[in-house]
Design an enzyme around this catalytic site. Structure first.
Site, PDB file in Angstrom:
ATOM      1  N   ARG A  24     -25.012  -9.434   9.539  1.00  0.00           N
ATOM      2  CA  ARG A  24     -24.096  -8.165   9.595  1.00  0.00           C
ATOM      3  C   ARG A  24     -23.945  -7.619   8.491  1.00  0.00           C
ATOM      4  NH1 ARG A  24     -21.346  -8.219  14.794  1.00  0.00           N
ATOM      5  NH2 ARG A  24     -21.895  -9.823  16.014  1.00  0.00           N
ATOM      6  N   SER A  45      -7.363  -4.985  -2.078  1.00  0.00           N
ATOM      7  CA  SER A  45      -6.570  -3.848  -2.267  1.00  0.00           C
ATOM      8  C   SER A  45      -5.392  -4.045  -1.351  1.00  0.00           C
ATOM      9  CB  SER A  45      -7.033  -2.664  -2.006  1.00  0.00           C
ATOM     10  OG  SER A  45      -7.938  -2.600  -0.867  1.00  0.00           O
ATOM     11  N   ASP A  74      -3.024   1.901  -3.754  1.00  0.00           N
ATOM     12  CA  ASP A  74      -2.449   3.193  -3.360  1.00  0.00           C
ATOM     13  C   ASP A  74      -0.996   2.834  -3.184  1.00  0.00           C
ATOM     14  OD1 ASP A  74      -2.044   3.121  -0.004  1.00  0.00           O
ATOM     15  OD2 ASP A  74      -3.694   1.997  -0.887  1.00  0.00           O
TER      16      ASP A  74
END
Length: 239
Positions: free
Chosen positions: A50, A97, A211
């Site tokens: 995958r 992240s 972010d």
């Protein structure tokens, strides 16, 4: 050192390649390839089913593996469960992240997830008669904080949010988590910590702030894939 493993699952097919007892788990499989290419020696691929790339090699003489997990608790739940229960992995270190939600946090800061709050129902399968608080392995957490301090990296240790929702229809949700002292939002740690706790193995999440949700600041996709080297080096050092 773990010898060649002939076992396989529907999602991991090593074809006899070894899987180490310590595995680094980035969400992005291309980040796994970057780590293998950049930091490891004698690298062999143990998975490409995958497109979820997995590699085993050596870092400063110690065998370590790295494998992508995809996004979200269901995906992390599958790969971490199979690595633990089928391939005998003892130490699982998520490197990913996150989106910061506290004012004192900035892009590229390091987050060590001491605990993982969630809006997921993943815990229900364990039929716990109460509210279980998934936490990191203290041994791995202590070592990671020490390495981060030695590198003089801006580091935050605390509770994170593992959410099933990336685009939340409830505009007030993040604010409520922020008021409870949650450092940042991500999507996998709660599932990882639950699987590790149930199996009696070690887990830690190390993240880089990609972010800042409330300030609308963000890094680029390319930076997320390759530039978060401080986080990678911390994980490899404690592996």
């Amino acid at each position: 050192m773990q010898e060649g493993n002939i076992k396989e699952t529907p999602h991991i097919k090593p074809n006899g390649a070894p899987i180490a007892e310590t595995v680094l788990l980035p969400g992005d499989p291309l980040r796994a390839k970057f780590i293998a290419d950049t930091f490891l020696t004698e690298v062999v691929m143990f998975n490409e089913v995958r497109g979820m790339l997995g590699f085993t090699g050596y870092y400063q003489g110690k065998q370590v593996s790295v494998m992508g997990t995809g996004m979200g608790t269901p995906s992390m739940g599958i790969y971490s469960w199979e690595l633990i229960h089928v391939f005998g992995v003892k130490n699982l270190i998520r490197i990913g992240s996150c989106g910061a939600i506290q004012d004192n946090m900035n892009l590229y800061d390091i987050v060590l997830a001491m605990g993982a709050s969630t809006d997921s129902e993943y815990v229900r399968q364990f039929h716990i008669p109460g509210h279980f608080a998934p936490i990191a392995s203290y041994d791995l957490l202590e070592k990671a904080k020490k390495v981060a301090d030695e590198k003089q990296l801006p580091t935050h240790v605390g509770n994170v949010l593992s959410s099933d929702v990336f685009y939340n229809a409830d505009e007030n949700a993040i604010g409520k988590w922020r008021e409870m002292g949650i450092l940042c939002a991500e999507m996998e740690t709660n599932g990882l910590y639950l699987n590790a706790a149930a199996a009696g193995v070690n887990a830690l999440t190390i993240m880089t702030v990609s972010d800042h949700i409330l300030r609308n600041e963000q890094t680029t996709q390319e930076e997320r894939q390759t530039a978060f080297t401080n986080m990678m080096e911390i994980a490899l050092t404690i592996a």
